[in-house]
Design an enzyme around this catalytic site. Sequence first.
Site, short mmCIF file in Angstrom:
data_model
loop_
_atom_site.label_atom_id
_atom_site.label_comp_id
_atom_site.label_asym_id
_atom_site.label_seq_id
_atom_site.Cartn_x
_atom_site.Cartn_y
_atom_site.Cartn_z
N TYR A 65 -2.72 -1.01 10.09
CA TYR A 65 -2.72 -1.23 8.65
C TYR A 65 -1.46 -0.66 7.99
O TYR A 65 -0.76 -1.36 7.26
CB TYR A 65 -3.97 -0.61 8.01
CG TYR A 65 -4.04 -0.81 6.52
CD1 TYR A 65 -4.47 -2.01 5.98
CD2 TYR A 65 -3.67 0.21 5.64
CE1 TYR A 65 -4.53 -2.20 4.61
CE2 TYR A 65 -3.73 0.04 4.28
CZ TYR A 65 -4.16 -1.17 3.76
OH TYR A 65 -4.21 -1.35 2.39
N SER A 71 0.85 -1.20 0.00
CA SER A 71 0.00 0.00 0.00
C SER A 71 0.88 1.24 0.00
O SER A 71 1.99 1.23 0.55
CB SER A 71 -0.90 0.02 1.24
OG SER A 71 -1.61 1.25 1.33
#
Length: 264
Positions: A169, A155
């Site tokens: 995350y 990401s």
Amino acid sequence: MLESNDEIQGLFGVAGKVVLVTGGSRGIGYAIAEGFVKAGARVYICSRKEADCEAAAEQLSAYGECHPIPADLSTVEACQALARELGDRENKIDVLVNNAGALWAEALADYPESGWDKVFDLNVKGPFFLIKALLPLLEAAASPRDPARIINIGSIDAYHVPKHETYAYSSSKAAVHQLSRHLAWQLASSHVTVNVIAPGLFRSKMLQGTLESRGEAALVEHVPLKRLAESSDLAGAAIYLASRASSFVTGMILTVDGGHATTL
């Protein structure tokens, strides 16, 4: 040396390859699985919910070959079970796409240990132990000119600071990036490449709440290319990393974000 147009076109071919996409029933995983199916690969998808996994595989089977294997990859035992089932069906795996993931957003003062563990178990521990369990099948497909491929989904939140309180995350995706570099070095002698796709803003369940609260125009305001990532953007990146065109590429983070985190 490339000697013909057919050879050049074949650089990006993945027809006949055996591909596993985790978290393949929706979102980025579904988009990548769809790309491989349409390109002629034999694709297996897994996801935690059996009904969703089977429904997605049925939809994708309209374009080619796709098989469901439901699995919750947050435990070592589940990773090993998935590897055994694939080993019963295939004698090799050409491409592993580690896409299954989780997100937990909560204020720092209230952030629970259970949320942290859920995210790290699925986003980091799961890919590592699935790679470990599938390594014999990956090595069976590997050759110096056409390595087996591991594609981990990272990401842009791994290297820019997100505005939301998604501490586990962003940390887990940074771990995925570094783990991938480490594995790329370790597995090079086995002719297995390890690369990362780091997506930017993609219309998915994770992003849906933000889209509804802020609107798409506000979200893409800081994206130089002024749009969200599309399914073809992620599928194209994965097919490149799985094709002969990338056979000398390993340890790379391929950012697919329209310049969002990489030019500003």
